[in-house]
Design a protein around this motif. Sequence first.
Motif, mmCIF file in Angstrom:
data_model
loop_
_atom_site.group_PDB
_atom_site.id
_atom_site.type_symbol
_atom_site.label_atom_id
_atom_site.label_comp_id
_atom_site.label_asym_id
_atom_site.label_seq_id
_atom_site.Cartn_x
_atom_site.Cartn_y
_atom_site.Cartn_z
ATOM 1 N N ASN A 3 36.227 44.920 31.172
ATOM 2 C CA ASN A 3 37.405 44.089 31.729
ATOM 3 C C ASN A 3 38.884 45.116 31.860
ATOM 4 O O ASN A 3 39.089 45.960 31.026
ATOM 5 C CB ASN A 3 37.939 42.985 30.624
ATOM 6 N N GLY A 4 39.250 44.601 32.922
ATOM 7 C CA GLY A 4 40.561 45.547 33.124
ATOM 8 C C GLY A 4 40.233 46.827 33.807
ATOM 9 O O GLY A 4 41.455 47.699 33.749
ATOM 10 N N ALA A 5 39.203 47.286 33.921
ATOM 11 C CA ALA A 5 38.651 48.560 34.484
ATOM 12 C C ALA A 5 39.481 48.989 36.108
ATOM 13 O O ALA A 5 39.479 50.052 36.287
ATOM 14 C CB ALA A 5 37.315 48.677 34.521
ATOM 15 N N GLY A 6 39.733 47.791 36.713
ATOM 16 C CA GLY A 6 40.174 48.165 38.037
ATOM 17 C C GLY A 6 39.310 47.521 39.293
ATOM 18 O O GLY A 6 39.538 47.867 40.324
ATOM 19 N N LYS A 7 38.400 46.996 38.630
ATOM 20 C CA LYS A 7 37.429 46.491 39.928
ATOM 21 C C LYS A 7 38.032 45.626 40.872
ATOM 22 O O LYS A 7 37.948 45.916 42.032
ATOM 23 C CB LYS A 7 36.104 45.779 39.047
ATOM 24 N N THR A 8 38.492 44.548 40.285
ATOM 25 C CA THR A 8 39.221 43.541 41.249
ATOM 26 C C THR A 8 40.287 43.940 42.156
ATOM 27 O O THR A 8 40.536 43.859 43.319
ATOM 28 C CB THR A 8 39.509 42.218 40.708
ATOM 29 N N THR A 9 40.820 44.846 41.341
ATOM 30 C CA THR A 9 41.992 45.772 42.141
ATOM 31 C C THR A 9 41.360 46.474 43.342
ATOM 32 O O THR A 9 42.126 46.616 44.526
ATOM 33 C CB THR A 9 43.028 46.529 41.257
ATOM 34 N N TYR B 171 46.868 44.665 48.489
ATOM 35 C CA TYR B 171 47.624 45.545 47.911
ATOM 36 C C TYR B 171 47.499 46.691 48.972
ATOM 37 O O TYR B 171 46.454 47.303 49.325
ATOM 38 C CB TYR B 171 47.467 45.956 46.462
ATOM 39 N N GLN C 243 37.102 36.187 42.052
ATOM 40 C CA GLN C 243 36.812 35.992 40.967
ATOM 41 C C GLN C 243 36.734 34.620 40.501
ATOM 42 O O GLN C 243 35.831 33.986 39.798
ATOM 43 C CB GLN C 243 37.220 37.072 40.028
ATOM 44 N N HIS D 181 29.297 41.519 35.893
ATOM 45 C CA HIS D 181 29.261 42.029 34.435
ATOM 46 C C HIS D 181 27.755 41.885 33.763
ATOM 47 O O HIS D 181 27.477 42.237 32.897
ATOM 48 C CB HIS D 181 30.106 40.974 33.425
HETATM 49 N N1 LIG Z 1 49.648 42.824 40.457
HETATM 50 C C1 LIG Z 1 49.307 43.381 39.322
HETATM 51 N N2 LIG Z 1 50.596 43.942 38.743
HETATM 52 C C2 LIG Z 1 50.331 44.515 37.402
HETATM 53 N N3 LIG Z 1 49.203 44.879 36.984
HETATM 54 C C3 LIG Z 1 48.182 44.620 37.523
HETATM 55 C C4 LIG Z 1 48.082 43.807 38.688
HETATM 56 N N4 LIG Z 1 46.704 43.332 39.169
HETATM 57 C C5 LIG Z 1 46.070 44.180 38.388
HETATM 58 N N5 LIG Z 1 46.895 44.773 37.326
HETATM 59 C C6 LIG Z 1 46.327 45.074 36.060
HETATM 60 O O1 LIG Z 1 45.443 46.203 36.604
HETATM 61 C C7 LIG Z 1 44.288 46.410 35.585
HETATM 62 C C8 LIG Z 1 43.040 46.210 36.363
HETATM 63 O O2 LIG Z 1 42.586 44.830 36.635
HETATM 64 P P1 LIG Z 1 41.623 44.360 37.446
HETATM 65 O O3 LIG Z 1 41.664 42.792 37.473
HETATM 66 O O4 LIG Z 1 41.317 45.201 38.526
HETATM 67 O O5 LIG Z 1 40.372 44.491 36.306
HETATM 68 P P2 LIG Z 1 38.880 44.145 36.434
HETATM 69 O O6 LIG Z 1 38.172 45.364 36.294
HETATM 70 O O7 LIG Z 1 38.570 43.362 37.557
HETATM 71 O O8 LIG Z 1 38.550 43.164 35.191
HETATM 72 P P3 LIG Z 1 37.713 42.037 34.940
HETATM 73 O O9 LIG Z 1 36.374 42.334 34.521
HETATM 74 O O10 LIG Z 1 37.979 41.347 33.739
HETATM 75 O O11 LIG Z 1 37.772 41.106 36.081
HETATM 76 C C9 LIG Z 1 44.706 45.487 34.602
HETATM 77 O O12 LIG Z 1 45.157 46.103 33.465
HETATM 78 C C10 LIG Z 1 45.305 44.490 35.194
HETATM 79 O O13 LIG Z 1 46.310 43.909 34.248
#
Ligand SMILES: Nc1ncnc2c1ncn2[C@@H]1O[C@H](COP(=O)(O)OP(=O)(O)OP(=O)(O)O)[C@@H](O)[C@H]1O
Length: 258
Positions: free
Chosen positions: A42-48, A57, A89, A214
């Motif tokens: 979680n929070g690894a940056g996948k959705t980003t 973005y 998601q 996951h």
């Molecule tokens: N718009 C934003 N502004 C600030 N921080 C952000 C933003 N979008 C994402 N983040 C941060 O970037 C990091 C990665 O988030 P992301 O949603 O990409 O994780 P993830 O790998 O998809 O996790 P999960 O498995 O929980 O969905 C997290 O710390 C999140 O809080």
Amino acid sequence: MSEKPVVLSLDKATIQFGGLIAVNSVTFDLYKGDLFGLIGPNGAGKTTCFNLITGVYKPTSGSIKFNGKEVGGLAPAKIAEMGICRTFQNIRLFPALSVLENVVVGAYLRHKTSVYGAYTYLPPAINETESLKKDAMDLLEVMDLADMAGSRSADLPYGKQRRLEIARAMATKPDLILLDEPAAGMNPQEKEDLQATVRRIRDEFGKTVLLIEHDMRFVMGLCERIVVLDHGEEIAQGSPEAIRSDPKVIEAYLGEAV
Ligand SMILES: Nc1ncnc2c1ncn2[C@@H]1O[C@H](COP(=O)(O)OP(=O)(O)OP(=O)(O)O)[C@@H](O)[C@H]1O
Ligand SMILES: [Mg+2]
């Protein structure tokens, strides 16, 4: 090395939110027809990563190329039109619309009749709508949702809503489809069915698929190559077998996930 053309290429893609580098210099290539997994805690940056690829973005630095063209920083609608579509998601359907209408809305992205044309040339617009509906029904067949075409999408069970999101994404006729946790909330049978459907999307429809998930059984059983992110950084890339036995991946993710 693969002979197939590169569809998507991330080269040191990076985005920083204030002090947080959410995606840090991530680099990977997807070849045509790949079933490619993006995993990590979680929070690894996948959705980003998906948000960077789809234009939600703009990368702080680095490059994202789709079919050889830079897309980093382009508007989401433009990128969608170029042939990248996604699911979310958190499911984003139009709850009050029917299952069929949700797919037709997706297809409107490819709608050739302009809004002006739709008013001045009503018959072609109607024809086009009929053909969109037919295409949408075909997709509902593929996704095993045809018998629910007339139901309100909000009334579908959760697993079927996820399938409907994929049908709607497919309606845009993309080259590349991004699935953000498509199996989340599904029961084991639904997951197995979804694996078969995603394989079909690649084998029969020739799509390239990048998916975040996951459920390791699901990813390892479906994807041929996998990238692992941790704290925004790529810690491994390779076949499911290589990923499963990679000590860095086990420590950062699999140890706790499996
Ligand atoms: N718009 C934003 N502004 C600030 N921080 C952000 C933003 N979008 C994402 N983040 C941060 O970037 C990091 C990665 O988030 P992301 O949603 O990409 O994780 P993830 O790998 O998809 O996790 P999960 O498995 O929980 O969905 C997290 O710390 C999140 O809080
Ligand atoms: Mg996520």
